[in-house]
Scaffold this motif. Structure first.
Motif, mmCIF file in Angstrom:
data_model
loop_
_atom_site.group_PDB
_atom_site.id
_atom_site.type_symbol
_atom_site.label_atom_id
_atom_site.label_comp_id
_atom_site.label_asym_id
_atom_site.label_seq_id
_atom_site.Cartn_x
_atom_site.Cartn_y
_atom_site.Cartn_z
ATOM 1 N N LYS A 198 -0.460 -32.555 2.378
ATOM 2 C CA LYS A 198 -0.742 -31.429 3.273
ATOM 3 C C LYS A 198 -0.343 -31.760 4.707
ATOM 4 N N TYR A 207 4.369 -28.965 -2.313
ATOM 5 C CA TYR A 207 3.464 -27.990 -2.932
ATOM 6 C C TYR A 207 3.319 -28.262 -4.436
ATOM 7 N N GLY A 252 -0.039 -29.273 -6.581
ATOM 8 C CA GLY A 252 -0.438 -28.515 -7.761
ATOM 9 C C GLY A 252 -0.601 -29.399 -8.981
ATOM 10 N N TYR A 284 -0.893 -23.697 -5.581
ATOM 11 C CA TYR A 284 0.165 -24.544 -5.038
ATOM 12 C C TYR A 284 1.451 -24.471 -5.854
#
Length: 218
Positions: free
Chosen positions: A163, A176, A180, A196
């Motif tokens: 992040k 991303y 996920g 995500y």
């Protein structure tokens, strides 16, 4: 007959070692993968362009960018119409801050595969201002730290690092997708995983892996 049998054994051993190196590469064990692949660069039994390419990928993981550049050029010399060879060479040039060379390589990748958004995204970074370039390099090294934490099974810390990387570059889907995957495979949180994976797919709609991950969890 004996000569033929020896050749068969050599071919089998080299293919087995190559597959072993790929497994090490996929798990981030770059040192082991490098040792194996370096021993295969003169093989008469393997597809040398793929030996060179995968060795370059390992060398990128080990931050040996000049050596990675050398082997990518060897792969391109064997076959110069494979888009991801040029795309990866562009990435290596970015990591060495060779911006004009990176632009040329990414342009070649785009010529060969006009549908791949990733190349256009990286080209926009290369042609951007110095802040955009610096932010991409920060993103790259934060992703590396996140992957190291992932390997150490520090799942929450890895997510936090991904992040943080996205604060510097959020135009591509990779980080991303990794977030996920951690939510789905390690933290049993399908709701966050879907969120995500969807973001990854929005960034790179043509990426079949992102699409597969999103559809599977959804």
């Amino acid at each position: 007959m004996l000569k033929y049998f020896k050749k068969f054994i050599d071919r089998f051993k080299e293919k087995s070692n190559f597959n072993k190196a790929l497994k090490y590469l996929n798990t981030g064990e770059y040192g082991q993968a490098e040792n194996i692949l370096v021993a295969l660069v003169d093989s008469n039994n393997l597809d040398l362009k793929m030996v060179y390419f995968n060795l370059a990928a390992v060398l990128i993981g080990n931050e040996k960018f000049e050596e990675a550049e050398f082997y990518l050029k060897k792969a391109i010399k064997v076959k110069n119409n494979i888009d991801f060879f040029w795309g990866t060479l562009g990435e290596v040039y970015i990591l060495q801050e060779k911006w004009l060379m990176a632009e040329d390589s990414l342009q070649e990748a785009i010529k060969l595969n006009k549908s791949k958004k990733l190349y256009r995204d990286k080209l926009s970074i290369v042609k951007g201002n110095q802040k955009i370039k610096d932010n991409y390099l920060k993103y790259y090294y934060l992703v590396k730290k996140a992957l190291k934490l992932q390997k150490e099974e520090k799942w929450e810390k890895s997510i936090d690092m991904f992040k943080k990387a996205l604060e510097y570059n959020n135009i591509m889907g990779y980080a991303y997708n990794q977030i996920g995957a951690i939510y789905n495979n390690k933290l049993d949180n399908a709701k966050e995983a879907i969120k995500y994976f969807k973001l990854a797919l929005e960034k790179e709609p043509g990426n079949t892996m992102f699409k597969m991950n999103y559809n599977r969890v959804k």
